[in-house]
Design a protein around this motif. Structure first.
Motif, PDB file in Angstrom:
ATOM      1  N   GLY A 129     -21.612  14.971  30.653  1.00 15.93           N
ATOM      2  CA  GLY A 129     -21.623  13.664  29.088  1.00 15.93           C
ATOM      3  C   GLY A 129     -20.140  13.758  28.838  1.00 15.93           C
ATOM      4  N   TRP A 130     -19.605  12.976  27.494  1.00 16.79           N
ATOM      5  CA  TRP A 130     -18.379  12.757  26.980  1.00 16.79           C
ATOM      6  C   TRP A 130     -17.344  13.698  26.120  1.00 16.79           C
ATOM      7  CZ3 TRP A 130     -16.430   8.774  29.889  1.00 16.79           C
ATOM      8  CH2 TRP A 130     -17.441   8.429  30.486  1.00 16.79           C
ATOM      9  N   THR A 131     -16.804  13.829  26.081  1.00 12.80           N
ATOM     10  CA  THR A 131     -15.635  14.697  25.105  1.00 12.80           C
ATOM     11  C   THR A 131     -14.469  14.159  24.812  1.00 12.80           C
ATOM     12  OG1 THR A 131     -16.044  16.978  26.984  1.00 12.80           O
ATOM     13  CG2 THR A 131     -14.266  16.631  25.247  1.00 12.80           C
ATOM     14  N   PRO A 132     -14.721  13.651  23.363  1.00 12.00           N
ATOM     15  CA  PRO A 132     -14.056  13.056  22.628  1.00 12.00           C
ATOM     16  C   PRO A 132     -12.024  13.663  23.137  1.00 12.00           C
ATOM     17  CG  PRO A 132     -15.335  14.128  20.777  1.00 12.00           C
ATOM     18  CD  PRO A 132     -15.291  15.158  22.043  1.00 12.00           C
ATOM     19  N   ARG A 133     -11.539  12.885  23.228  1.00 15.81           N
ATOM     20  CA  ARG A 133      -9.682  13.121  23.176  1.00 15.81           C
ATOM     21  C   ARG A 133      -8.610  11.844  22.461  1.00 15.81           C
ATOM     22  NH1 ARG A 133     -10.619  18.303  24.962  1.00 15.81           N
ATOM     23  NH2 ARG A 133     -10.898  18.139  27.128  1.00 15.81           N
ATOM     24  N   PHE A 134      -8.837  12.450  21.401  1.00 20.80           N
ATOM     25  CA  PHE A 134      -7.998  10.996  20.144  1.00 20.80           C
ATOM     26  C   PHE A 134      -7.266  11.745  19.132  1.00 20.80           C
ATOM     27  CE2 PHE A 134     -12.816  10.401  19.854  1.00 20.80           C
ATOM     28  CZ  PHE A 134     -12.292  11.146  17.970  1.00 20.80           C
ATOM     29  N   LYS A 135      -7.094  13.129  19.444  1.00 23.57           N
ATOM     30  CA  LYS A 135      -6.373  13.332  17.895  1.00 23.57           C
ATOM     31  C   LYS A 135      -5.116  12.922  18.096  1.00 23.57           C
ATOM     32  CE  LYS A 135      -5.817  18.662  20.154  1.00 23.57           C
ATOM     33  NZ  LYS A 135      -4.562  17.836  19.202  1.00 23.57           N
ATOM     34  N   ASP A 136      -4.420  12.901  19.036  1.00 23.28           N
ATOM     35  CA  ASP A 136      -2.712  12.247  19.202  1.00 23.28           C
ATOM     36  C   ASP A 136      -2.855  11.248  19.239  1.00 23.28           C
ATOM     37  OD1 ASP A 136      -2.713  15.322  19.806  1.00 23.28           O
ATOM     38  OD2 ASP A 136      -2.988  14.851  21.378  1.00 23.28           O
ATOM     39  N   ILE A 137      -4.098  10.423  18.441  1.00 22.28           N
ATOM     40  CA  ILE A 137      -4.052   8.735  17.749  1.00 22.28           C
ATOM     41  C   ILE A 137      -4.144   8.400  17.073  1.00 22.28           C
ATOM     42  CG2 ILE A 137      -4.752   6.403  18.958  1.00 22.28           C
ATOM     43  CD1 ILE A 137      -5.470   7.510  21.248  1.00 22.28           C
ATOM     44  N   SER A 138      -3.222   8.445  15.774  1.00 23.69           N
ATOM     45  CA  SER A 138      -3.445   7.338  14.517  1.00 23.69           C
ATOM     46  C   SER A 138      -4.997   7.269  13.965  1.00 23.69           C
ATOM     47  CB  SER A 138      -2.150   6.555  14.327  1.00 23.69           C
ATOM     48  OG  SER A 138      -1.495   7.024  14.122  1.00 23.69           O
ATOM     49  N   ARG A 139      -5.431   7.132  12.866  1.00 23.62           N
ATOM     50  CA  ARG A 139      -7.164   7.088  12.721  1.00 23.62           C
ATOM     51  C   ARG A 139      -7.320   6.112  12.082  1.00 23.62           C
ATOM     52  NH1 ARG A 139      -8.135   7.815  16.785  1.00 23.62           N
ATOM     53  NH2 ARG A 139     -10.352   7.348  15.771  1.00 23.62           N
ATOM     54  N   ASP A 140      -5.986   5.519  12.028  1.00 19.89           N
ATOM     55  CA  ASP A 140      -6.476   4.116  10.611  1.00 19.89           C
ATOM     56  C   ASP A 140      -5.410   2.882  11.005  1.00 19.89           C
ATOM     57  OD1 ASP A 140      -3.853   4.927  10.810  1.00 19.89           O
ATOM     58  OD2 ASP A 140      -3.236   4.760   9.132  1.00 19.89           O
ATOM     59  N   LEU A 141      -6.138   2.726  12.474  1.00 22.44           N
ATOM     60  CA  LEU A 141      -5.447   1.179  13.829  1.00 22.44           C
ATOM     61  C   LEU A 141      -6.325   0.197  13.228  1.00 22.44           C
ATOM     62  CD1 LEU A 141      -3.849   3.115  16.227  1.00 22.44           C
ATOM     63  CD2 LEU A 141      -3.088   2.280  14.255  1.00 22.44           C
ATOM     64  N   GLY A 142      -7.938   0.612  12.922  1.00 23.51           N
ATOM     65  CA  GLY A 142      -8.939  -0.660  13.258  1.00 23.51           C
ATOM     66  C   GLY A 142      -8.880  -1.189  14.390  1.00 23.51           C
ATOM     67  N   TYR A 143      -9.686  -2.514  15.267  1.00 21.89           N
ATOM     68  CA  TYR A 143      -9.736  -2.658  16.717  1.00 21.89           C
ATOM     69  C   TYR A 143      -9.057  -2.810  17.112  1.00 21.89           C
ATOM     70  CZ  TYR A 143     -10.956  -7.059  14.375  1.00 21.89           C
ATOM     71  OH  TYR A 143     -10.743  -7.894  14.284  1.00 21.89           O
ATOM     72  N   GLY A 144      -9.279  -3.174  18.843  1.00 25.28           N
ATOM     73  CA  GLY A 144      -7.876  -3.845  19.873  1.00 25.28           C
ATOM     74  C   GLY A 144      -8.722  -3.920  20.948  1.00 25.28           C
ATOM     75  N   PRO A 145      -7.614  -4.079  21.884  1.00 24.69           N
ATOM     76  CA  PRO A 145      -8.440  -4.502  23.336  1.00 24.69           C
ATOM     77  C   PRO A 145      -6.663  -3.056  23.975  1.00 24.69           C
ATOM     78  CG  PRO A 145      -6.218  -5.906  23.139  1.00 24.69           C
ATOM     79  CD  PRO A 145      -6.648  -5.741  21.108  1.00 24.69           C
ATOM     80  N   ALA A 146      -8.269  -2.439  24.951  1.00 20.29           N
ATOM     81  CA  ALA A 146      -6.440  -1.230  25.542  1.00 20.29           C
ATOM     82  C   ALA A 146      -6.746  -1.275  26.857  1.00 20.29           C
ATOM     83  CB  ALA A 146      -7.221  -0.406  25.390  1.00 20.29           C
ATOM     84  N   ILE A 147      -4.834  -0.959  27.685  1.00 22.81           N
ATOM     85  CA  ILE A 147      -5.443  -1.203  28.320  1.00 22.81           C
ATOM     86  C   ILE A 147      -4.584   0.050  29.679  1.00 22.81           C
ATOM     87  CG2 ILE A 147      -4.942  -4.057  28.907  1.00 22.81           C
ATOM     88  CD1 ILE A 147      -2.038  -3.545  28.676  1.00 22.81           C
ATOM     89  N   ALA A 148      -4.389   0.136  31.003  1.00 27.73           N
ATOM     90  CA  ALA A 148      -3.712   1.675  31.541  1.00 27.73           C
ATOM     91  C   ALA A 148      -2.837   0.813  32.051  1.00 27.73           C
ATOM     92  CB  ALA A 148      -5.893   2.469  31.619  1.00 27.73           C
ATOM     93  N   GLY A 149      -1.639   1.972  32.196  1.00 21.26           N
ATOM     94  CA  GLY A 149      -1.025   2.045  33.001  1.00 21.26           C
ATOM     95  C   GLY A 149       0.287   3.043  32.862  1.00 21.26           C
ATOM     96  N   ASP A 150       0.770   3.054  33.887  1.00 23.14           N
ATOM     97  CA  ASP A 150       1.607   4.179  34.019  1.00 23.14           C
ATOM     98  C   ASP A 150       3.097   2.976  33.093  1.00 23.14           C
ATOM     99  OD1 ASP A 150       3.800   5.814  34.309  1.00 23.14           O
ATOM    100  OD2 ASP A 150       3.927   5.531  37.156  1.00 23.14           O
ATOM    101  N   VAL A 151       3.434   3.395  32.280  1.00 20.11           N
ATOM    102  CA  VAL A 151       4.961   2.721  31.259  1.00 20.11           C
ATOM    103  C   VAL A 151       6.318   3.175  31.199  1.00 20.11           C
ATOM    104  CG1 VAL A 151       2.720   1.636  29.817  1.00 20.11           C
ATOM    105  CG2 VAL A 151       4.042   3.556  28.859  1.00 20.11           C
ATOM    106  N   ASN A 152       6.011   4.756  32.216  1.00 20.30           N
ATOM    107  CA  ASN A 152       7.263   5.399  32.352  1.00 20.30           C
ATOM    108  C   ASN A 152       7.625   6.031  32.914  1.00 20.30           C
ATOM    109  OD1 ASN A 152       5.259   7.504  31.931  1.00 20.30           O
ATOM    110  ND2 ASN A 152       6.015   8.360  30.334  1.00 20.30           N
ATOM    111  N   GLY A 153       6.904   5.663  34.587  1.00 21.10           N
ATOM    112  CA  GLY A 153       7.669   5.417  35.702  1.00 21.10           C
ATOM    113  C   GLY A 153       7.165   7.485  35.992  1.00 21.10           C
ATOM    114  N   ASP A 154       6.153   8.169  35.724  1.00 21.65           N
ATOM    115  CA  ASP A 154       5.471   9.339  35.871  1.00 21.65           C
ATOM    116  C   ASP A 154       4.588  10.064  36.914  1.00 21.65           C
ATOM    117  OD1 ASP A 154       3.990   8.973  34.065  1.00 21.65           O
ATOM    118  OD2 ASP A 154       4.171  10.430  32.457  1.00 21.65           O
TER     119      ASP A 154
END
Length: 457
Positions: A129-154
């Motif tokens: 199943g699924w495990t939450p992994r978002f404790k380091d993301i601010s909890r007051d952002l509301g909704y919106g889109p999300a995209i995935a990509g390497d933004v810093n070249g690692d």
């Protein structure tokens, strides 16, 4: 947002022709449905989207309570298996979903966001199943889109979001789904309802394009290679509306550079890169321009088969105003005709009842997703409509689609994305189930596992 991860570069045009309070009473809902056209005519520009959001937030608002209660779907339920352990079973999940493998284990992880609870959530896919992994993301952002990509070249996938209560921001991923907010923040003038990666200058750094939520139009940012972004202030972009719902990018004219497809209040727009720098040309003749702006909910760039030309697609709502004299295609797949220099419909197919000629061009679409679901090398699709729920269509690679069934328990308000969540080589489906703030128990997140058995029914 439609794709699991960015697909290969697209080529479409021949080189010689370059070119997504208290609950209303039933009476109030009925009044709102019947009067939406009048309301739109009286509202200010920014209020038009608010009125559309509220009036189309539930099937009942579009269909009426009585019609909604007796609605019967034509298609049979397909044998996708539920894979929901660890996922929320309620909530106002109206943000665009994302599937991406953030830890390199071959499983697509799930990103979704809600409006009334605590915003963005990331769930790591596992065997059971699924495990939450978002404790380091601010909890007051509301909704919106999300995209995935390497933004810093690692060489590790990072996360870029555009939060309704905050704006565009990037989170670096350490490879184990631990997140660090990139500072300084992305500069912006207005909220962006959708964002996508785009290559503006040919360097290895991922740049960004966004479309405004209520105003601001199309915006471009150059990536600096460390996860920070600089707003492009000298871009030459044709008028494509001041707000929209979905933006996608890819090489549409075969020149090796990214172009832009956007669905907004000015209709479905193709913006082709021209010359050096950030100059674009509008090449949109033949594409839909709804009489009520910002009713195009989802757009896509796709190949119907691996060696075929590139096509574009859009899905959205019909005009609810009974006085409307002009109609637009609420769903379509188009290719560019080099002879006429305009876009032509190519979608057709078969299905029961009103679907006899293929996907309806008049029903109310909330989302769509293209993916090779049966692994025959040709693009299939899932359409979310208020009339037919979550319908699944198999494609022949030439533009014809056959309705084969639907996803269980979904009524068509949902958003959907495809990706392999269990590392078996089959593309699965992740779905957000939205709900209002007064009935969050109706919402949640769901995943449908695909496999060979689904197509042997």
């Amino acid at each position: 947002m439609n794709d699991y991860l960015r697909r290969p570069a697209y080529t479409m045009f021949p080189t010689t022709h370059r070119s997504s309070s208290p609950r209303m009473h039933a009476v109030a809902t009925t009044i709102m449905t019947l009067g939406l056209g009048l309301l739109m005519a009286q509202c200010g520009d920014a209020d038009k989207q608010e009125a559309t959001n509220e009036a189309t937030g539930s099937p009942a608002a579009l269909l009426g309570e009585a019609q909604q209660q007796k609605r019967v779907f034509q298609l049979p339920v397909l044998g996708f298996k539920a894979f929901n352990k660890g996922l929320p079973t309620s909530g106002t999940w109206i943000g665009y979903p994302l599937l991406a493998d953030f830890n390199g284990d071959g499983r697509a992880d799930f990103v979704a966001s809600n409006r009334e609870e605590d915003g963005y959530h990331v769930y790591e896919a596992g065997d059971q199943g699924w495990t939450p992994r978002f404790k380091d993301i601010s909890r007051d952002l509301g909704y919106g889109p999300a995209i995935a990509g390497d933004v810093n070249g690692d060489s590790i996938l990072d996360l870029v979001i555009s939060a309704h209560l905050d704006g565009v921001r990037a989170y670096r991923n350490d490879g184990a789904l631990l997140w660090t907010l990139v500072e300084p923040r992305v500069s912006q003038h207005e909220l962006q309802l959708d964002v996508a990666f785009v290559d503006l200058d040919g360097d290895p750094h991922k740049d960004l394009v966004g479309i405004g939520h209520f105003k601001g139009g199309l915006n471009l940012w150059r990536g600096k290679g460390d996860g920070t972004y600089e707003l492009v202030v000298d871009a030459k972009v044709p008028e494509c509306g001041y707000m929209g719902r979905d933006v996608e990018t890819g090489d549409l004219d075969g020149d090796g550079r990214d172009d832009i497809l956007v669905g907004g209040n000015a209709g479905l727009k193709v913006l082709l890169r021209r010359g050096e720098g950030t100059t674009f040309e509008d090449v949109s003749k033949g594409l839909p321009v709804p009489s009520i702006g910002n009713t195009i909910y989802s757009v896509a760039i796709l190949r119907l088969k691996p060696d075929g030309p590139v096509h574009i697609s859009s899905a959205g709502l019909s005009d609810p105003d009974p006085r409307a004299t002009t109609k637009h295609a609420t769903f379509g797949i188009w290719r560019f005709d080099a002879d006429t220099q305009e876009w032509i419909h190519v979608d057709k197919g078969s299905g029961p009842g009103v679907l006899a000629n293929g996907p309806s061009r008049e029903q109310n679409h909330r989302a769509m997703c293209f993916a090779d679901l049966d692994r025959d090398g040709k693009e299939d699709m899932v359409l979310m409509t208020l009339e037919e729920g979550a319908s699944v269509w198999l494609g022949d690679g030439e533009g014809s689609f056959r309705a084969v069934g639907r996803l269980d328990g979904l009524i068509g308000k949902n958003r959907v994305v495809a990706g392999d969540v269990n590392k078996d080589g089959w593309l699965d489906l992740a779905v957000t189930v939205p709900a209002g703030k007064d009935n969050p128990e109706d919402g949640g997140l769901r995943v449908f596992l695909n496999g060979e058995a689904v197509w042997k029914q």
